[in-house]
Enzyme design. Sequence first.
Site, PDB file in Angstrom:
ATOM      1  N   GLU A 274       1.009  -6.498 -36.291  1.00  0.00           N
ATOM      2  CA  GLU A 274       1.564  -6.333 -37.457  1.00  0.00           C
ATOM      3  C   GLU A 274       1.269  -7.701 -38.152  1.00  0.00           C
ATOM      4  OE1 GLU A 274       5.175  -3.991 -37.415  1.00  0.00           O
ATOM      5  OE2 GLU A 274       4.113  -2.235 -37.941  1.00  0.00           O
TER       6      GLU A 274
ATOM      7  N   HIS B 178       2.064  -0.526 -47.180  1.00  0.00           N
ATOM      8  CA  HIS B 178       2.245  -0.191 -45.709  1.00  0.00           C
ATOM      9  C   HIS B 178       3.047   0.887 -45.601  1.00  0.00           C
ATOM     10  CE1 HIS B 178       2.727  -0.940 -41.660  1.00  0.00           C
ATOM     11  NE2 HIS B 178       4.114  -0.931 -41.642  1.00  0.00           N
TER      12      HIS B 178
ATOM     13  N   ASP C 251       4.344  -8.719 -35.496  1.00  0.00           N
ATOM     14  CA  ASP C 251       5.272  -8.112 -34.918  1.00  0.00           C
ATOM     15  C   ASP C 251       4.514  -6.979 -33.973  1.00  0.00           C
ATOM     16  OD1 ASP C 251       7.611  -6.351 -34.279  1.00  0.00           O
ATOM     17  OD2 ASP C 251       7.453  -5.445 -36.112  1.00  0.00           O
TER      18      ASP C 251
ATOM     19  N   GLU D 121       2.887 -10.337 -40.618  1.00  0.00           N
ATOM     20  CA  GLU D 121       3.785 -10.551 -41.625  1.00  0.00           C
ATOM     21  C   GLU D 121       4.112 -11.880 -41.835  1.00  0.00           C
ATOM     22  OE1 GLU D 121       7.431  -8.250 -40.309  1.00  0.00           O
ATOM     23  OE2 GLU D 121       6.113  -6.799 -39.293  1.00  0.00           O
TER      24      GLU D 121
HETATM   25 CA    CA Z   1       7.187  -4.896 -38.438  1.00  0.00          CA
END
Ligand code: CA
Length: 439
Positions: free
Chosen positions: A213, A148, A247, A215
């Site tokens: 995002e 990433h 996120d 995660e």
């Molecule tokens: Ca993040």
Amino acid sequence: MPDATTDPKLRSWVTSANAPLADFPIQNLPFGVFRRAQSREAPRVGIAIGEQILDVAACLAAGLFDDADDDARLAARMCASPTVNALMERGVVARRALRNAVSLLLSQHADVNHRQIAEHALIPQHAAEMFLPAEIGDYTDFYASVHHAHNVGSMMRPDNPLLPNYKWLPIAYHGRSSTIVVSGTPVTRPSGQRKGPNDAEPSFGPARSLDYELELAALVGTSNAMGTAVPLADADEHLFGLCLLNDWSARDIQAWEYQPLGPFLAKNFASSVSPWVVTREALEPFRAPLAARAAGDPAPLPYLADATDAKRGGVDITLTVSLRTQRMRAENTPAEQLSESRALDLYWTFGQMLAHHTSNGCAMRVGDMLGSGTVSGPSRAERGCLLELTWRGAEPLTLSNGETRAFLEDGDEVIMSAYATRTGAVRIGFGSCTGRVVG
Ligand code: CA
């Protein structure tokens, strides 16, 4: 090492727990906070089993833990509270004792009388309302995926994607816990200052580049005092378990505001977490080393190096993200998978993140949350956010119904899920973390 609760031979009398692709077999037993939907019941801690929730406090009240040890009963008492914090405060020994007692109670070899009583303490998950599992104090979001970081860095600095500190320390920023919400909570598109590269001045308005995002998040279950550091060898013991984290990020707001101090309003308008916390105990069979570092990468400094962490500091979890647009819902077509990536491709373990976080004497409290950062892998199909998948919008995705996406549109629902599997162990899952964008 794995204990009896993760024995692959265990089966439950709750038949939905024995399905081959069940997220919540008897080996998992994750904690969440629930109440019956449309009720005025007090939210309380339950344990997912198959498609049901075991009401732990109801089991205790019915005397089902009378034969269990004191630690298990103490931990069960904590399950009457509206978050898992009280349970975490009780410590590792108590929660393991409760896990053992619940494993016995739900096993196909359970005492017949106990089983008959426990059947009345099951609530179907579809008939329950879920809440945030923990009262989250402080929230720190890391940037632990080198893939990433490399992709995002390449967009800014094609010749020099990784900043010089990346391979020396786990990069992070302090997030905000007040806008962490449980899966299923709608996410309002944020407004903010946006300034494109060709704009003379910024303008204020709804974000045009809204992103997710993918995660993992770890909950801190054991605190450390201010001025003390948690050594890496002990760090894992301080972590209660993992859940999924989205996120949500507004890329146009982020691009304009992030220098020189990092993310601010682009990321603190909403962060969604899955309702079930999968404990360290359940994840034991899936511990493994992280992917090997590239030749020539620096060795971690001594405080970030530990033989056990190097051997089993990672967790072999596969994460997926899917999108269901408004049109897909209208046409009753299923969500479309956008990516699949593996937590073993992270560059830092959660143990290293916690050891680093406390290395300066920073106090962590029970209920603090550490985000991994977007989990991406080396290939295109493993990119855990749209920023990477569409290369900042330059290469929009074409979905199978012909719709295109550079970033999220109003009505889009993002669905994250994860599972761990290994030969010789029973597959366990995390359930899902969902959120729909509203304008
Ligand atoms: Ca993040």
